[in-house]
Design a protein around this motif. Structure first.
Motif, PDB file in Angstrom:
ATOM      1  N   ASP A  61      39.155  29.192   5.562  1.00  9.24           N
ATOM      2  CA  ASP A  61      40.506  29.023   5.033  1.00  9.24           C
ATOM      3  C   ASP A  61      40.490  27.901   3.994  1.00  9.24           C
ATOM      4  N   LEU A  62      41.289  28.073   2.942  1.00 10.52           N
ATOM      5  CA  LEU A  62      41.319  27.078   1.873  1.00 10.52           C
ATOM      6  C   LEU A  62      42.625  26.302   1.919  1.00 10.52           C
ATOM      7  N   PHE A  63      42.511  24.971   1.951  1.00  9.78           N
ATOM      8  CA  PHE A  63      43.663  24.074   1.914  1.00  9.78           C
ATOM      9  C   PHE A  63      43.806  23.564   0.482  1.00  9.78           C
ATOM     10  N   ILE A  64      44.994  23.713  -0.087  1.00 12.32           N
ATOM     11  CA  ILE A  64      45.267  23.344  -1.474  1.00 12.32           C
ATOM     12  C   ILE A  64      46.325  22.250  -1.480  1.00 12.32           C
ATOM     13  N   LEU A  65      45.964  21.064  -1.951  1.00 13.87           N
ATOM     14  CA  LEU A  65      46.894  19.934  -1.993  1.00 13.87           C
ATOM     15  C   LEU A  65      47.571  19.891  -3.355  1.00 13.87           C
ATOM     16  N   ASP A  66      48.876  20.103  -3.363  1.00 14.48           N
ATOM     17  CA  ASP A  66      49.673  20.084  -4.591  1.00 14.48           C
ATOM     18  C   ASP A  66      50.409  18.751  -4.654  1.00 14.48           C
ATOM     19  N   GLU A  67      49.936  17.859  -5.526  1.00 15.84           N
ATOM     20  CA  GLU A  67      50.525  16.525  -5.620  1.00 15.84           C
ATOM     21  C   GLU A  67      51.964  16.581  -6.100  1.00 15.84           C
ATOM     22  N   GLN A  68      52.249  17.455  -7.060  1.00 18.49           N
ATOM     23  CA  GLN A  68      53.602  17.523  -7.618  1.00 18.49           C
ATOM     24  C   GLN A  68      54.594  18.058  -6.592  1.00 18.49           C
ATOM     25  N   ALA A  69      54.224  19.110  -5.878  1.00 17.91           N
ATOM     26  CA  ALA A  69      55.109  19.677  -4.854  1.00 17.91           C
ATOM     27  C   ALA A  69      55.066  18.888  -3.556  1.00 17.91           C
ATOM     28  N   ALA A  70      54.059  18.017  -3.410  1.00 17.11           N
ATOM     29  CA  ALA A  70      53.890  17.180  -2.218  1.00 17.11           C
ATOM     30  C   ALA A  70      53.784  18.030  -0.958  1.00 17.11           C
ATOM     31  N   HIS A  71      52.954  19.045  -1.010  1.00 18.13           N
ATOM     32  CA  HIS A  71      52.684  19.832   0.186  1.00 18.13           C
ATOM     33  C   HIS A  71      51.271  20.406   0.113  1.00 18.13           C
ATOM     34  N   VAL A  72      50.831  20.978   1.240  1.00 21.97           N
ATOM     35  CA  VAL A  72      49.519  21.595   1.342  1.00 21.97           C
ATOM     36  C   VAL A  72      49.708  23.077   1.624  1.00 21.97           C
ATOM     37  N   VAL A  73      49.136  23.906   0.779  1.00 25.94           N
ATOM     38  CA  VAL A  73      49.189  25.360   0.950  1.00 25.94           C
ATOM     39  C   VAL A  73      47.880  25.801   1.601  1.00 25.94           C
TER      40      VAL A  73
ATOM     41  N   THR B 204      54.640  11.740  -0.537  1.00 19.21           N
ATOM     42  CA  THR B 204      55.235  11.232  -1.777  1.00 19.21           C
ATOM     43  C   THR B 204      54.301  11.424  -2.968  1.00 19.21           C
ATOM     44  N   GLN B 205      53.087  10.949  -2.839  1.00 26.16           N
ATOM     45  CA  GLN B 205      52.101  11.070  -3.919  1.00 26.16           C
ATOM     46  C   GLN B 205      50.730  11.360  -3.299  1.00 26.16           C
TER      47      GLN B 205
END
Length: 440
Positions: free
Chosen positions: A81-93, A116-117
């Motif tokens: 499984d791939l975890f994607i950290l989106d700094e702008q959206a502040a969440h992990v997909v 937050t960041q």
């Protein structure tokens, strides 16, 4: 979804967790030796990985999870499984190994379990997800199901990491960027120093545990400070003195091995030091590749490259101070700062040689991917070597690149940009049946 197609690498994606085909007298400097590996002092031989394009995620307009803002990190789980950290959206997909959406972890905010960041993340052996949040000066922990577990804040008045260079299996952070804050935010008497937290010489590499404990792990060699003129910028309540810059100084590159050791490059030569958890230098991996001399043509090309890069960037609009919220800069000052950056490039000096190594990464089998430094505006080759001093071959320019994440079973992921300008994540897999021996 992309239908699987096996191919040999001929375009600049990026490398993998290693299923490699040695080039049998193809386009390199000879085929692989018997056994598929050689001593570190052997001449180059080309390896050509075959890979399958698995899937691409990301959209200009779509579900919330697939519209990425600014991807700051990727990590695979043991299941692929791939975890994607989106700094702008502040969440992990989280996407499964076929690219299907499984869940989204956290959201923007300053409450428990909110981000937050977020700048970096790591999956612990027990399945928990650790996320380093620079604006909150700490680590947020989530359960394997994505539920908030706990926070581990650092105390910036005692010293804190300003970024993550690598993670170790216990959730501790390896960094060469630290800061100490003094004063109060109310009076804006905030001083921040990035580098070591004390009077340590050289370039300190420190280890921070989640409870805030700090240990100096290793002190890397530091080039002498650049000489010459820097540049100045000022306007309103803002003023900056930009220190002079010297091109081609050896960078500091490091990556963590699964046993807790650190592979470190801190000099101009082809030299990789393996540092133990106690900070001692063990094996030193070297290849007989000399740094490239810096000629006048190289100087001109590098200066033009940096100026072109500056032109493509937007005017800086905020000032970032480690451990503090970004500060909005006046428009007139932002333009002056850009001009000062241009002046600094035009005045910069140069080292005598281009360092042999540009980047370093460790794959899922603890092999080292070593990117050689190319000439300006060119692409470099990538060597694959092992920690027991075996050279497995070289991927030539135009082949696979070092990925943003290595996964199990030859999976690898890259952050890319769609032709329309939005971020995407591309996942490929190395061909089965060609797993290179590890010697373990």
């Amino acid at each position: 979804m992309i239908h699987p197609t096996w191919r040999h690498s001929r375009h600049p994606l990026s490398g993998a967790s290693l299923c490699l085909l040695a080039a049998c007298g193809s386009d390199g400097e000879g085929g692989a030796p018997a056994g598929g590996s050689a001593a570190m002092n052997s001449p180059d031989f080309t390896i050509t990985p075959a890979y399958e394009s698995r899937w691409i995620a990301g959209a200009l307009d779509g579900e919330d999870w697939e519209v990425f803002g600014s991807i700051s990190d990727l990590v695979f789980s043991a299941a692929g499984d791939l975890f994607i950290l989106d700094e702008q959206a502040a969440h992990v997909v989280v996407l499964d190994r076929d690219g299907a959406h499984l869940r989204t972890i956290s959201r923007q905010g300053e409450g428990p379990g909110e981000l937050t960041q977020p700048a970096s993340m790591f999956l612990l052996a027990d399945g928990r997800l650790a996320v380093f949040d620079g604006a909150r000066n700490g680590i947020q922990f989530f359960s394997p199901e994505g539920e908030y577990a706990e926070s581990a804040p650092f105390d910036p008045t005692q010293g804190a990491p300003a970024g993550v260079g690598a993670w170790l299996s216990d959730g501790s952070i390896i960094t060469d960027r630290e800061f100490v804050v003094s004063g109060t935010a109310e009076t804006m008497s905030v001083s921040s120093s990035v580098g070591g937290t004390g009077d340590e010489a050289g370039r300190p590499i420190a280890r921070y545990w989640p409870d805030g404990t700090r240990k100096l792990l290793y002190t890397a060699w530091e080039p002498p400070p650049p000489t010459g003129d820097g540049a100045e910028a000022g306007g309103g309540s803002f003023s900056f003195n930009l220190s002079p810059v010297r091109a081609f100084d050896p960078g500091l590159h490091y990556a963590a091995l699964s046993d807790g050791r650190l592979a470190v490059v801190d000099s101009a030569g082809y030299r990789i030091k393996l540092i133990g958890e106690d900070g001692t230098v063990g094996e030193v991996l070297e290849r007989p590749l000399s740094p490239t001399p810096v000629t006048n043509a190289v100087r001109d090309a590098e200066r033009e490259r940096r100026l072109a890069e500056l032109e493509r960037s937007r005017n800086p609009s905020t000032l970032s101070i480690a451990g503090r919220p970004d500060i909005r800069m006046p428009d007139d000052f932002a333009s002056q700062l850009r001009e000062a950056l241009r002046a600094r490039v035009e005045r910069m000096t140069f080292a005598e040689a281009i360092p042999a190594i540009e980047a370093l990464a460790v794959d899922a089998d603890d092999r080292l991917w070593v990117a050689r430094t190319p000439l300006p505006n060119e692409e470099g080759a990538i060597d694959i070597v092992t920690t027991d001093a075996r050279y497995l071959g070289t991927i030539q320019p135009g082949g696979l690149r070092i990925p943003d994440a290595f996964g199990p079973d030859g999976l690898m992921a890259y952050v890319d940009t769609h032709d329309l300008g939005y971020p995407i994540v591309r996942v490929v897999q190395l061909a089965p049946g060609t797993q290179m021996e590890t010697g373990s």
